[in-house]
Design an enzyme around this catalytic site. Structure first.
Site, PDB file in Angstrom:
ATOM      1  N   ARG A 115       8.936  16.988 -34.358  1.00 18.11           N
ATOM      2  CA  ARG A 115      10.296  17.519 -34.247  1.00 18.11           C
ATOM      3  C   ARG A 115      10.296  19.018 -34.552  1.00 18.11           C
ATOM      4  NH1 ARG A 115      15.248  16.305 -32.199  1.00 18.11           N
ATOM      5  NH2 ARG A 115      16.979  16.413 -33.647  1.00 18.11           N
ATOM      6  N   THR A 391      16.876  15.144 -22.890  1.00 14.74           N
ATOM      7  CA  THR A 391      15.680  14.628 -23.494  1.00 14.74           C
ATOM      8  C   THR A 391      15.024  13.825 -22.398  1.00 14.74           C
ATOM      9  OG1 THR A 391      16.870  14.559 -25.597  1.00 14.74           O
ATOM     10  CG2 THR A 391      15.076  13.006 -25.387  1.00 14.74           C
ATOM     11  N   THR A 409      12.083  16.475 -26.179  1.00 12.61           N
ATOM     12  CA  THR A 409      13.373  17.108 -25.903  1.00 12.61           C
ATOM     13  C   THR A 409      13.370  18.620 -26.124  1.00 12.61           C
ATOM     14  OG1 THR A 409      15.746  16.969 -26.429  1.00 12.61           O
ATOM     15  CG2 THR A 409      14.236  16.795 -28.283  1.00 12.61           C
ATOM     16  N   ASP A 433      21.430  20.061 -33.675  1.00 12.88           N
ATOM     17  CA  ASP A 433      21.498  18.688 -34.194  1.00 12.88           C
ATOM     18  C   ASP A 433      21.760  18.635 -35.704  1.00 12.88           C
ATOM     19  OD1 ASP A 433      21.348  17.387 -31.812  1.00 12.88           O
ATOM     20  OD2 ASP A 433      19.247  16.820 -31.960  1.00 12.88           O
ATOM     21  N   SER A 462      17.753  13.464 -35.637  1.00 15.66           N
ATOM     22  CA  SER A 462      17.661  13.073 -34.221  1.00 15.66           C
ATOM     23  C   SER A 462      18.153  11.641 -34.032  1.00 15.66           C
ATOM     24  CB  SER A 462      16.198  13.171 -33.782  1.00 15.66           C
ATOM     25  OG  SER A 462      16.028  12.668 -32.480  1.00 15.66           O
ATOM     26  N   SER A 463      18.431  11.313 -32.773  1.00 20.85           N
ATOM     27  CA  SER A 463      18.726   9.917 -32.419  1.00 20.85           C
ATOM     28  C   SER A 463      17.621   9.316 -31.554  1.00 20.85           C
ATOM     29  CB  SER A 463      20.033   9.843 -31.625  1.00 20.85           C
ATOM     30  OG  SER A 463      21.107  10.265 -32.403  1.00 20.85           O
ATOM     31  N   GLY A 483      19.628  10.829 -24.079  1.00 18.88           N
ATOM     32  CA  GLY A 483      21.057  10.519 -24.165  1.00 18.88           C
ATOM     33  C   GLY A 483      21.718  10.871 -25.487  1.00 18.88           C
ATOM     34  N   GLY A 484      21.093  11.731 -26.306  1.00 18.95           N
ATOM     35  CA  GLY A 484      21.741  12.124 -27.567  1.00 18.95           C
ATOM     36  C   GLY A 484      22.092  10.898 -28.386  1.00 18.95           C
TER      37      GLY A 484
HETATM   38  N1  GLY Z   1      18.550  16.377 -29.409  1.00 22.39           N
HETATM   39  C1  GLY Z   1      18.750  15.013 -29.284  1.00 22.39           C
HETATM   40  C2  GLY Z   1      18.114  14.192 -30.354  1.00 22.39           C
HETATM   41  O1  GLY Z   1      17.144  14.622 -30.947  1.00 22.39           O
HETATM   42  O2  GLY Z   1      18.580  13.120 -30.652  1.00 22.39           O
END
Ligand code: GLY
Length: 584
Positions: A115, A391, A409, A433, A462-463, A483-484
């Site tokens: 990340r 992403t 992403t 985020d 993150s998701s 998809g966030g």
């Molecule tokens: N930027 C989307 C995520 O990391 O969930």
């Protein structure tokens, strides 16, 4: 048998859906009509291995690696670098991501966390305006929102630790270098995404040089990325240090600072991929392995599955009662997300408790099977903010039974849109985020989001939910999605489709998706949901009292693999153009 085929290139009718979604990151491109596709869609079947990605060229590169004796990790590394060239709106060198890996021989799972991380000079107030209010433009449109990129380190670490040993980093980067130098055809998703996000790219002269001609975004011919080819060549020759130290790192840091950010070459030099324990759960006899914090994805997924496990989901995937229970479970999990989740290096996330079966049983007691409970009654707290939706996810299984679920992403499409001068590297805007203004009271006078407050050397929550399911110690399902905040519910729908409703992987991926994230208090189904449910069923769902607002676009791209007694089956989500599932 070569089982290469693609739903995306099938002759099934495709409906042009003109989507007006101002401010949305979804692309109003010709979207596949999932209701029509679902009538005839079949998974690709292969014997030895499978690659499913959002880009056909990248998929073929992954399959070639498998055919030459590479393992799933080798293939995932080659695909990761290829996507940085062929799918620049999400594949990247200038962003980050997560791998969940299953090593069949060792019967061991590991999560790689690459990340993006905040530069050392970021603090809690970095993203506030002069009045102390969150200023989203700072994260989305300036260099301040750029996190230190993790992808190069992540891909190199994956290969070093878990590759088969048959391929060097240079071997696996070579196809990406060729594509960057020779050019990628501007068609399909690349063409549409360049057109739709042209303003993101054209505002930066260094990006316009690559993605435009005479001031106009490229819409034909080939996308040639010579600087990116040079950067990839440097990494191939000297390893990730070519990216994180020296000239390239200096150029990235300078580009970020010139765009209003605070990144230094030292921030890049410090970057390190983390190897984490996967978050583990179980669902109706299957083991669920997914991404732990700094993603909320795996834990929320397991929490929702634990809640659903206590119910019999009968009547099919779109039965009103099933959808109601899913939505109620989602609300509880996303309320916990807003309160507890952040970078585990800075906050203690009560993971064991949140993913326990006992906690799920307690939550079930609070669920009314006959009516929707308003979100405000579940927990009054922070309103979660909208997250970046762009992403890309890919899934790989090899002949040994190893698997990689990979989600990477740049945050929004093309990230910040800024290419660091003469590097070819598109930079992310991932720091969006973070909860931008923790401590600022909301309409109820409550404060929150502190767990995900911005801070120096901290990772934004993150998701992303790369996920592997095992049955009796062997890979069963590999899935994930962009998809966030909707990633988690997209992955849930695929898993539930396969396990609760015994769907094949094509049918599970083509189920219309449904999302609730606690706040705002609304159920958000894909438009197709209304068409697959008979009117009486739809009315029955509405009588639970949910506030419904349809998404005007398709949700997610769940490129997934299901291992069956009849072979390894895969599908690349036909919601987008140019996807390909292929095996050998
Ligand atoms: N930027 C989307 C995520 O990391 O969930």
């Amino acid at each position: 048998m070569n089982a290469i085929s693609s739903l995306a290139s099938s002759r099934l009718p495709i409906v042009l859906v003109l989507l007006v979604a101002l401010g949305s990151q979804a692309i109003p491109q010709p979207a596949s009509d999932i209701v029509l596709l679902a009538k005839t869609a079949k998974p690709v079947v292969a014997k030895h291995g499978m690659v499913t990605t959002q880009d056909a060229i990248a998929t073929k590169i992954g399959v070639e690696v498998l055919k030459k004796g590479g393992n799933a990790i080798d293939a995932a590394v080659a695909v990761g670098f290829a996507l940085a060239v062929t799918h620049p709106r999400a594949g990247n060198l200038g962003g980050g991501g997560f791998f969940v890996i299953w090593l069949a021989e060792k019967k061991h799972a590991v999560a790689l966390d690459f990340r993006e991380i905040a530069p050392a000079a970021i603090n809690e107030k970095s993203f506030l305006d002069g009045n102390g209010k969150p200023d989203i433009a700072k994260t989305l449109r300036t260099g301040l929102g750029v996190g230190v990129p993790g992808s190069v380190s992540g891909l190199a670490t994956a290969l070093e630790k878990f590759g088969s040993g048959r391929f060097s980093l240079a071997d696996l980067i070579a196809p990406a270098i060729r594509l960057a130098r020779d050019g990628v055809p501007i068609e399909s998703d690349l063409k549409t995404s360049l057109a739709f996000f042209q303003n993101t790219l054209l505002r930066w002269p260094s990006s316009a040089k690559i993605f435009a001609r005479d001031g106009k975004i490229l819409q034909d011919g080939a996308l040639v990325q010579r600087d990116l080819a040079d950067t990839l060549e440097a990494i191939a020759k000297n390893g990730p240090s070519a990216f994180y130290k020296g000239e390239i790192a200096e150029k990235i840091a300078l580009a970020v600072r010139e765009a209003g950010g605070v990144m230094t070459a030292d921030d890049l030099a410090r970057y390190k991929t983390e190897m984490l324990e996967v978050v583990r759960g179980s669902y109706r006899g299957y083991d669920v392995l997914s991404m732990p914090p700094p993603s909320s994805g795996g834990a929320l997924l397991i929490q929702i599955l634990n809640i659903l496990e206590g119910y019999e989901l009968i009547g099919g995937p779109n039965a009103p009662h099933t959808l109601h229970l899913m939505v109620e479970a989602m609300k509880r999990a996303y309320a916990d997300r807003a309160e507890f989740f952040g970078d585990p290096a800075f906050v203690k996330v009560p993971l064991t408790h949140l993913i326990s079966k006992d906690y799920a049983a307690r939550i079930r007691k609070s669920i009314d099977e006959t009516r929707a409970i308003p979100s405000a009654f579940i927990k009054a707290g922070i309103t979660p903010k909208k997250e970046g939706e762009n992403t890309t996810h890919y899934s790989i299984v090899d002949r040994h039974g190893n698997a990689v679920a990979a989600t990477v992403t740049l945050n929004l499409n093309f990230g910040l849109g800024l290419v660091a001068e003469s590097t070819g590297v598109l930079l992310n805007n991932e720091l969006d985020d973070f909860a931008l203004a923790p401590g600022v009271p909301n309409a109820y006078g409550l404060v929150g989001g502190a767990a995900n407050a911005p801070g120096p050397n901290k990772k934004p929550l993150s998701s992303m939910s790369p996920t592997i399911l095992l049955k009796d110690g062997k890979v069963f399902l590999v899935t994930g999605s962009p998809g966030g905040s909707t990633i988690i519910t997209t992955v849930l729908r695929v898993i539930s489709g396969v396990i609760d409703h015994r769907l094949d992987i094509a049918q599970a991926v083509l189920l219309p998706r449904i999302h609730h994230q606690w706040m705002p208090d609304e159920v958000r189904p894909e438009r197709a949901m209304e068409r697959v449910m008979p009117p009486a069923q739809w009315i029955a769902f509405e009588t639970y009292g949910h506030k419904v607002r349809f998404f005007p676009f398709n949700l997610g791209a769940a490129n997934s693999i299901l291992v069956t007694p009849n072979g390894i089956t895969g599908i690349s989500d036909p919601r987008y153009l140019g996807t390909l599932a292929a095996g050998h």
